[in-house]
Design an enzyme around this catalytic site. Structure first.
Site, mmCIF file in Angstrom:
data_model
loop_
_atom_site.group_PDB
_atom_site.id
_atom_site.type_symbol
_atom_site.label_atom_id
_atom_site.label_comp_id
_atom_site.label_asym_id
_atom_site.label_seq_id
_atom_site.Cartn_x
_atom_site.Cartn_y
_atom_site.Cartn_z
ATOM 1 N N GLU A 185 0.685 -1.288 -0.157
ATOM 2 C CA GLU A 185 -0.170 0.141 0.048
ATOM 3 C C GLU A 185 0.916 1.266 0.101
ATOM 4 O O GLU A 185 0.365 2.361 -0.229
ATOM 5 C CB GLU A 185 -0.987 0.100 1.031
ATOM 6 C CG GLU A 185 -0.252 0.159 2.701
ATOM 7 C CD GLU A 185 0.244 -1.290 3.097
ATOM 8 O OE1 GLU A 185 0.391 -1.299 4.347
ATOM 9 O OE2 GLU A 185 0.298 -2.287 2.374
ATOM 10 N N CYS A 290 16.189 -7.264 0.563
ATOM 11 C CA CYS A 290 16.309 -8.418 1.300
ATOM 12 C C CYS A 290 17.724 -9.051 1.103
ATOM 13 O O CYS A 290 18.102 -10.291 1.571
ATOM 14 C CB CYS A 290 15.144 -9.401 0.932
ATOM 15 S SG CYS A 290 14.983 -9.862 -0.716
ATOM 16 N N GLU A 391 17.005 -8.309 11.729
ATOM 17 C CA GLU A 391 17.018 -7.596 10.082
ATOM 18 C C GLU A 391 16.814 -6.111 10.505
ATOM 19 O O GLU A 391 15.581 -5.687 10.545
ATOM 20 C CB GLU A 391 16.171 -8.443 9.374
ATOM 21 C CG GLU A 391 16.233 -7.839 7.819
ATOM 22 C CD GLU A 391 15.274 -8.702 6.935
ATOM 23 O OE1 GLU A 391 15.487 -8.402 5.489
ATOM 24 O OE2 GLU A 391 14.033 -8.778 7.400
#
Length: 506
Positions: A185, A290, A391
Site C-alpha cells: 500500500e 532482502c 534484520e
C-alpha cells in the site's frame, strides 16, 4: 530520465479489475507519501472482502479462455508487454522513486531485472513441454504434461514495486493462470501502470487484476476459495503467517521471508575491490533490500584495513532525494522506519559494538521533512547483539571478526536466516569450500549481491523461505503448474484387458 512529479491534488488510487479502473467499495484508506519530502502525494484504498472477491471472480471468469489459449499466443502478449516495459522504463523508475525514495539509477536497474523475467517467461512454449515414452507396456504409451492452477495471487513488498511483481505474474500468466496482485500500500502506482501496459499489450480483460490494502485484504486473499496459489515476499513473521494460513485452506504457497546476509572477506582478498562492492551491497537502496549485505565477516588480518576502507568510502556517500543528480542513497520508506533503524544504532552502541561511522545526524538541505539517515558502520560486533540478530533493513553495516574461514562458515550456518551470502577471495580452493559447505540459498563468489539471473530461481533457506519452490526460473514454472501423467492404450480385438489383478503393463 523523467523526474517524479508530486500530485497537486491528492487523488485516491483506483483498483484494476476486469481490465479497467474500478473504485473500491471500502471506505478505509491510507496515505501515499514521498519519502524525500514527507508530503502526501496520494491516497490508497484498503480493500475489504467484497473488493477482493470482485477481483477474484473477474480472474475466475477469465481463466477458461486464457488457459485454453495456445502457449505461443500467451508468449506473444508477453513479448509486446516486454517492449512496452522497455519503452516506459524511465516513467516506471520515476514512479518507484516518487513513492519508495530510491535513486533513479537504482530504480531503473530494478526495472531492467524485472524485464529479464518477462523475457524468460516468453519462452513458455518450450518451458511447459512434457515427456513421452513409447511402448512402456505392450501397446501402451505414457506422456506427461503441465497444466495451470487457476487464479493465483501475489502479495509484494514496498522495496521493489516493479521487480518483485515481475518475478511472479509473467510466469504465472505464461503458464495459463490468471492473477490478482496486491502490491504494498506504500507503493501502489507502479503496479497500476503495469496493468495498463498489459492491457495495451493485448492481455484479455480479467486475466490480471490489482487490489490494494492492508491485513484485511491479505486475509481475504489467503482465505478465498477461488485462489489456488499465493506468492509472497516480505518479512519472516509475515511470510510464516501467510504460509500457514494459506496452506490450511489447501493453497500452494511460496513465501519468501527476511534475511541477514553475510559477506566473508578473506585475507587474500583485494581490499579496495571488496570495499567498493560492499558499498552498494550494504547501502544501496538505503539498505532496504532482502539481499543487502548487513554483516561483514572479516577473517584474520583482513579486518583492520577493511574497516578503514569501509569507513573512508561510506563517509563519502552522496545522500539526498532519489531524483537528485548522482545520488548514491535516498531516504527510507517512512519516518517510522527511519526512526526504527536509528534506534538500532542506539542499541548497537548500548550493547558495546564500536560505532565507526554514525549516520544519525545526517541533515539534507531543503529536505528537512524527508526520511533520511546516513550510513552507519559498526566494528567488533558479536553474534549475541541485537544489531546482528535482527534484520535492520536500513543503512547499517556490522563487521564481525573471526580467525578462520571455518569459523565464518559456522557462524553463517548457525544464523536463522539463509537468503544470500558472499565470499571475497583470490583462492579457488577457498571459494569452492565456501560454496560447498555454506547452507544458504544464494551464494556469490566475489559478487556481493548474488541475485540470480531470470532463468535461474531466487530463494533462500531456513527462515528466509516458507514453501518448496523458489520464484521465477524453472521453479517458478513448476510452482504455477501442476503435473499430469497420461497412460494410454488403443486396444483392438486381439488386445483386450482381462482379469481383476493390478495391471503391470508388461
Amino acid at each position: 530520465m523523467n523526474k517524479p512529479v508530486e500530485m497537486q491534488n491528492v487523488q485516491t488510487m483506483p483498483l484494476w479489475i476486469g481490465g479497467k479502473h474500478k473504485q473500491a467499495t471500502s471506505t478505509r484508506a491510507g496515505e501515499i507519501t514521498n519519502p524525500a519530502t514527507g508530503r502526501v502525494i496520494g491516497r490508497v484504498p484498503f480493500c475489504n472482502a467484497a473488493d477482493i472477491d470482485a477481483a477474484v471472480q473477474s480472474a475466475q471468469r477469465a481463466f477458461p479462455a486464457w488457459r485454453d489459449s495456445p502457449p505461443l499466443r500467451r508468449a506473444r502478449v508477453l513479448m509486446r508487454f516486454r517492449e512496452l516495459l522497455d519503452q516506459n522504463k524511465d516513467q516506471l523508475a520515476a514512479l518507484i522513486t516518487a513513492e519508495h525514495g530510491k535513486t533513479l539509477a537504482d530504480a531503473g536497474g530494478s526495472v531492467q531485472r524485472g524485464i529479464e523475467v518477462v523475457e524468460f517467461a516468453m519462452g513458455i512454449p518450450h518451458l511447459v513441454k512434457g515427456e513421452h515414452s513409447e511402448e512402456v507396456g505392450t501397446g501402451v504409451d505414457t506422456h506427461s504434461l503441465r497444466q495451470p492452477l487457476g487464479v493465483c495471487a501475489g502479495i509484494t513488498p514496498f522495496n521493489f514495486p516493479i521487480m518483485v511483481p515481475l518475478w511472479m505474474f509473467p510466469v504465472a500468466l505464461a503458464c495459463g493462470n490468471t492473477f490478482v496482485l496486491k502490491p504494498s500500500e506504500k507503493v501502489p502506482s507502479a503496479s497500476m501502470r503495469m496493468a495498463e501496459l498489459l492491457k495495451q499489450a493485448g492481455l484479455p480483460d480479467g486475466v490480471f487484476n490489482v487490489v490494494h490494502g492492508d491485513k484485511e485484504a491479505v486475509d481475504a486473499l489467503l482465505n478465498h476459495p477461488g485462489v489456488k496459489a499465493i506468492s509472497f515476499v516480505g518479512s519472516t513473521p509475515i511470510a510464516k503467517y501467510i504460509y500457514e494460513t494459506a496452506s490450511k485452506s489447501g493453497k500452494r504457497v511460496q513465501a519468501l521471508g527476511g534475511a541477514k546476509n553475510h559477506a566473508v572477506v578473506l585475507p587474500d582478498a583485494d581490499t579496495e575491490f571488496a570495499a567498493d562492492a560492499l558499498m552498494g551491497a550494504a547501502y544501496g537502496s538505503a539498505g532496504e533490500r532482502c539481499m543487502s549485505i548487513s554483516a561483514v565477516v572479516a577473517v584474520g588480518s583482513s579486518a583492520d584495513p577493511l574497516v578503514a576502507k569501509l569507513k573512508e568510502k561510506a563517509s563519502k556517500l552522496k545522500i539526498g532525494p532519489g531524483d537528485g543528480k548522482d545520488m548514491d542513497m535516498g531516504p527510507l520508506i517512512t519516518r517510522a522506519h527511519r526512526d526504527k533503524v536509528a534506534g538500532y544504532v542506539d542499541k548497537g552502541v548500548a550493547e558495546g559494538a564500536k560505532l565507526v561511522l554514525d549516520g544519525r545526524g545526517l541533515k539534507v538541505t531543503e529536505y528537512q521533512d524527508g526520511n533520511f539517515l546516513g550510513a552507519s558502520l559498526f566494528d567488533h560486533v558479536k553474534t549475541d547483539m541485537t544489531i546482528y540478530k535482527d534484520e535492520i533493513f536500513g543503512p547499517v553495516l556490522c563487521v564481525l571478526r573471526v580467525d578462520t574461514l571455518d569459523d565464518a562458515i559456522r557462524m553463517i550456518n548457525a544464523n536463522p536466516y539463509a537468503n544470500g551470502t558472499a565470499v571475497f577471495t583470490r583462492s579457488g580452493g577457498a571459494a569452492r569450500k565456501f560454496e560447498r559447505e555454506i547452507e544458504v540459498g544464494m551464494v556469490g563468489i566475489n559478487v556481493p549481491i548474488p541475485v540470480p539471473i531470470a532463468f535461474f530461481s531466487f530463494g533462500g533457506w531456513r527462515n528466509s523461505l516458507f514453501g518448496d519452490q523458489h520464484v521465477h526460473g524453472m521453479e517458478g514454472v513448476r510452482f504455477y503448474t501442476r503435473g499430469k501423467v497420461v497412460t494410454s492404450r488403443w486396444p483392438d480385438a486381439n488386445a483386450l484387458p482381462t482379469g481383476l489383478n493390478m495391471p503391470t503393463l508388461g
